[in-house]
Design a protein around this motif. Structure first.
Motif, PDB file in Angstrom:
ATOM      1  N   ALA A  19       0.986  -1.678   0.241  1.00  0.00           N
ATOM      2  CA  ALA A  19       0.325  -0.332  -0.114  1.00  0.00           C
ATOM      3  C   ALA A  19       0.600   1.287   0.164  1.00  0.00           C
ATOM      4  O   ALA A  19       0.570   2.116  -1.062  1.00  0.00           O
ATOM      5  CB  ALA A  19      -0.946   0.311   1.260  1.00  0.00           C
ATOM      6  N   ALA A  20       1.953   1.163   0.914  1.00  0.00           N
ATOM      7  CA  ALA A  20       2.445   2.744   0.382  1.00  0.00           C
ATOM      8  C   ALA A  20       3.295   2.621  -0.451  1.00  0.00           C
ATOM      9  O   ALA A  20       3.862   3.530  -0.793  1.00  0.00           O
ATOM     10  CB  ALA A  20       4.413   2.329   2.226  1.00  0.00           C
ATOM     11  N   LEU A  21       3.826   1.654  -1.105  1.00  0.00           N
ATOM     12  CA  LEU A  21       4.636   1.704  -2.855  1.00  0.00           C
ATOM     13  C   LEU A  21       3.099   1.877  -3.242  1.00  0.00           C
ATOM     14  O   LEU A  21       3.751   3.012  -4.836  1.00  0.00           O
ATOM     15  CB  LEU A  21       5.341   0.393  -2.925  1.00  0.00           C
ATOM     16  CG  LEU A  21       6.448   0.035  -2.629  1.00  0.00           C
ATOM     17  CD1 LEU A  21       6.643  -1.449  -2.793  1.00  0.00           C
ATOM     18  CD2 LEU A  21       7.333   0.628  -2.625  1.00  0.00           C
ATOM     19  N   ALA A  22       2.562   1.816  -3.680  1.00  0.00           N
ATOM     20  CA  ALA A  22       0.968   1.901  -4.529  1.00  0.00           C
ATOM     21  C   ALA A  22       1.475   3.512  -4.503  1.00  0.00           C
ATOM     22  O   ALA A  22       0.748   4.078  -6.421  1.00  0.00           O
ATOM     23  CB  ALA A  22       0.212   2.090  -3.818  1.00  0.00           C
ATOM     24  N   ASN A 137     -10.323   2.142  -0.547  1.00  0.00           N
ATOM     25  CA  ASN A 137      -9.667   2.213  -1.609  1.00  0.00           C
ATOM     26  C   ASN A 137      -7.967   1.748  -2.317  1.00  0.00           C
ATOM     27  O   ASN A 137      -7.244   1.108  -2.726  1.00  0.00           O
ATOM     28  CB  ASN A 137      -9.617   3.332  -1.907  1.00  0.00           C
ATOM     29  CG  ASN A 137     -10.903   4.117  -3.315  1.00  0.00           C
ATOM     30  OD1 ASN A 137     -12.154   2.937  -2.912  1.00  0.00           O
ATOM     31  ND2 ASN A 137     -11.238   5.005  -2.612  1.00  0.00           N
ATOM     32  N   THR A 138      -7.284   2.179  -0.868  1.00  0.00           N
ATOM     33  CA  THR A 138      -6.112   1.858  -0.889  1.00  0.00           C
ATOM     34  C   THR A 138      -5.799   0.722  -0.666  1.00  0.00           C
ATOM     35  O   THR A 138      -4.967   0.352  -1.045  1.00  0.00           O
ATOM     36  CB  THR A 138      -5.611   2.539   0.365  1.00  0.00           C
ATOM     37  OG1 THR A 138      -5.711   4.159   0.609  1.00  0.00           O
ATOM     38  CG2 THR A 138      -3.738   2.471   0.466  1.00  0.00           C
ATOM     39  N   ALA A 139      -6.242   0.172   0.625  1.00  0.00           N
ATOM     40  CA  ALA A 139      -5.808  -1.354   0.485  1.00  0.00           C
ATOM     41  C   ALA A 139      -6.316  -2.641  -1.111  1.00  0.00           C
ATOM     42  O   ALA A 139      -5.544  -3.378  -1.245  1.00  0.00           O
ATOM     43  CB  ALA A 139      -7.001  -2.807   0.845  1.00  0.00           C
ATOM     44  N   ALA A 140      -7.773  -1.858  -1.842  1.00  0.00           N
ATOM     45  CA  ALA A 140      -7.621  -2.697  -3.306  1.00  0.00           C
ATOM     46  C   ALA A 140      -6.719  -2.577  -4.265  1.00  0.00           C
ATOM     47  O   ALA A 140      -6.429  -3.215  -5.149  1.00  0.00           O
ATOM     48  CB  ALA A 140      -9.429  -2.263  -3.368  1.00  0.00           C
TER      49      ALA A 140
END
Length: 367
Positions: A19-22, A137-140
């Motif tokens: 998630a952080a890399l996203a 949204n962040t998790a998906a």
């Protein structure tokens, strides 16, 4: 709230890292190979597949507790209870991506468009509404980063407040894998032509993102309590109500480039359109439209979750095969376990079948 039955600590840390890399990826890059493969291989794309990230589930059960939210989980199932509705017990493969991928491989589904379902994010107060949406949204998106050729994301918005919804729309539209917007057929019992939502639809149209609807807080009340009629009848009729408000309320006229997909093969809307046209001919309250209501049917797309080959034949003959997209309602009991083989009920040449399997959805989702 800890959910030790869902995902191991090691996996949780991995999801958090992804998630952080996203945030560091350009939104189109992870899907470059998927877009190429979809064109060459004719991949199957399931646009009606639900996902409950652990972070969302835990939020419902922790911060959501003061608003009446509850989340429980055991070794094989989980359940929700919220003021917007409850679900469960549901299988943990709604949460576990490895099991989901195994099912997709077994069912012949190449790509799923991940979406949130009941209880959605339209309950509690404004701040928590926004937190639910951003968390999901962040998790998906993090899942899509891990499996860029298998998933895309349909973002959920905190629709109780238009400013919050647009803020999250701007943020989520830049996340890896986000290819559209998912929302209920009503928002906390407000219909979609309510002026509250007008600026949200305007911005969605500007961003050229398709909208996918799903029944939420359906009609019927106590009369549909027995026999699971709240789902069997409530879902298709709520879809028809939503589509009717979008047409008769002028949303589709005000936003000519808005692209909306109706679930469950359009519910009751297509089969009742003759009656709605008749009302347009004789009732003054329906005459705000420049054209008769049935002319708007091709403004919508329709998933294949009809449970009826003849219904899909009706849509093909009366609306057009280019408006049908594959759906499964994964992994609810009223969905399809074999969404691809269900299409074998239709006697279609291969090129037309491939449009439904993935060609239409690939164009819609820009895969």
């Amino acid at each position: 709230m800890d959910c030790t039955c869902c995902i191991s600590p090691k996996r949780r840390r991995l999801l958090g890292t992804m998630a952080a890399l996203a945030g560091g990826f350009a939104s189109g890059l992870p899907n470059a190979s998927a877009r190429a493969n979809a064109t060459v291989k004719g991949e199957s794309i399931d646009i009606h597949a639900h996902y409950y990230p652990e972070s969302y589930c835990e939020l419902v059960g922790s911060d959501g507790d003061k608003f009446g939210g509850k989340f429980t989980c055991d070794a094989s199932t989980f359940s929700f209870q919220t003021p917007a509705g409850g679900l469960g017990p549901l299988p943990l493969k709604f949460i576990r991506i490895d099991e989901r991928l195994a099912d997709m491989d077994a069912f012949g589904v190449d790509v799923q468009a991940l979406s949130l379902s009941v209880p959605m994010a339209y309950w509690a107060d404004r701040a928590f509404n926004a937190k639910l949406a951003t968390t999901w949204n962040t998790a998906a998106s993090a899942v899509q980063v891990q499996h860029p050729t298998r998933f895309v994301v349909l973002a959920t918005l905190p629709m109780l407040n238009a400013h919050d919804a647009i803020d999250e729309l701007e943020r989520a539209s830049e996340l890896p894998g986000v290819r559209g917007v998912y929302m209920g057929t009503n928002i906390n019992n407000r219909d979609l032509d309510d002026p509250l939502f007008e600026p949200v639809f305007a911005r969605i149209e500007q961003l050229d993102l398709p909208v996918f609807l799903h029944p939420q807080q359906t009609v019927g009340g106590a009369r549909l309590t027995d026999f699971y009629l709240s789902n069997l009848l409530g879902n298709p009729f709520d879809t028809a109500i939503a589509g009717s408000h979008l047409i008769l309320g002028g949303v589709m006229d005000r936003h000519p480039r808005l692209n909306v997909t109706l679930p469950h093969a359009g519910g009751a809307l297509p089969i009742l359109m003759g009656r709605i046209d008749a009302g347009w001919n004789v009732r003054p309250e329906t005459r705000r439209l420049a054209q008769k209501p049935s002319s708007y049917l091709r403004r919508f797309n329709y998933d294949t979750v009809s449970h009826s080959g003849p219904v899909l034949d009706f849509l093909i003959q009366n609306i057009g095969i280019d408006r049908l997209v594959l759906g499964s309602d994964y992994c609810f009991d009223m969905g399809y376990e074999q969404p691809v083989t269900f299409l074998d009920r239709l006697e279609l040449p291969p090129e037309q079948k491939n449009l439904i399997l993935g060609g239409n959805a690939a164009q819609l989702l820009k895969i």
